[in-house]
Design an enzyme around this catalytic site. Structure first.
Site, short mmCIF file in Angstrom:
data_model
loop_
_atom_site.label_atom_id
_atom_site.label_comp_id
_atom_site.label_asym_id
_atom_site.label_seq_id
_atom_site.Cartn_x
_atom_site.Cartn_y
_atom_site.Cartn_z
N HIS A 111 -41.56 -66.26 -65.61
CA HIS A 111 -42.13 -66.49 -66.93
C HIS A 111 -43.38 -67.35 -66.76
O HIS A 111 -43.33 -68.39 -66.07
CB HIS A 111 -41.16 -67.29 -67.81
CG HIS A 111 -39.87 -66.58 -68.11
ND1 HIS A 111 -39.61 -66.03 -69.35
CD2 HIS A 111 -38.76 -66.35 -67.36
CE1 HIS A 111 -38.39 -65.50 -69.34
NE2 HIS A 111 -37.85 -65.68 -68.14
N HIS A 127 -38.09 -61.91 -62.11
CA HIS A 127 -39.29 -62.10 -62.91
C HIS A 127 -39.61 -63.58 -63.06
O HIS A 127 -38.71 -64.42 -63.01
CB HIS A 127 -39.15 -61.45 -64.29
CG HIS A 127 -37.94 -61.90 -65.05
ND1 HIS A 127 -36.68 -61.39 -64.81
CD2 HIS A 127 -37.79 -62.81 -66.03
CE1 HIS A 127 -35.82 -61.97 -65.62
NE2 HIS A 127 -36.47 -62.85 -66.37
#
Ligand code: AMP
Ligand code: ZN
Length: 136
Positions: free
Chosen positions: A101, A99
């Site tokens: 941010h 992932h």
């Protein structure tokens, strides 16, 4: 990956505040935001980290992160964004589904980036050579 929390978000079996989605990626609010609007962009197809993810999946994630950055500027008036990704425990990764941010930043919000230390004489050249050689 049945036990992966972000795969469950993709599948819709646990809730998330979704803000953007395309064929390969999903973006949703981080539950513990650095600043409100802090968003995570993930590949829909499970991959643990930047080392494991396929190149086209990674490109799609970075493309979506750029889109989300523009969305945070437009919607929240963010003055800037941090686009960061933690990979493996040594780098602080907690959720092992890759992932990125995207953190909205505002002038004077007080968050400090890491403090760097300058190289000593000759060290940078040796370091660059060592890294370049890994691509041989
Ligand atoms: P890291 O692996 O260090 O990048 O951190 C994982 C991030 O995922 C943290 O910022 C958490 O707040 C966030 N997070 C963990 N679980 C959830 C969830 N169910 N929904 C949204 N964000 C989450
Ligand atoms: Zn997963």
């Amino acid at each position: 990956m049945p036990e992966c929390i972000f795969c469950k978000i993709v599948a819709g079996t646990i809730p998330a505040e979704r803000v953007y989605e395309d064929e390969k990626t999903l973006a949703f609010l981080d539950i513990t935001p650095v600043n409100p609007g802090h968003t995570l962009v993930i590949p829909k197809k499970h991959a643990a980290d930047v080392f494991e993810i396929e190149e086209d999946e990674w490109k799609a994630v970075m493309h979506a992160a750029r889109t989300v950055a523009h969305m945070l500027e437009k919607s929240l008036g963010a003055h800037g964004v941090n686009v960061t990704t933690n990979n493996r425990p040594a780098a602080g990764q907690i959720v092992f589904h890759s992932h990125v941010h995207v953190i909205p930043r505002f002038d004077g919000d007080g968050f400090q980036n890491w403090k760097g230390t300058p190289y000593v004489q000759g060290e940078a050249q040796k370091m660059a050579e060592k890294i370049r050689n890994a691509n041989a």
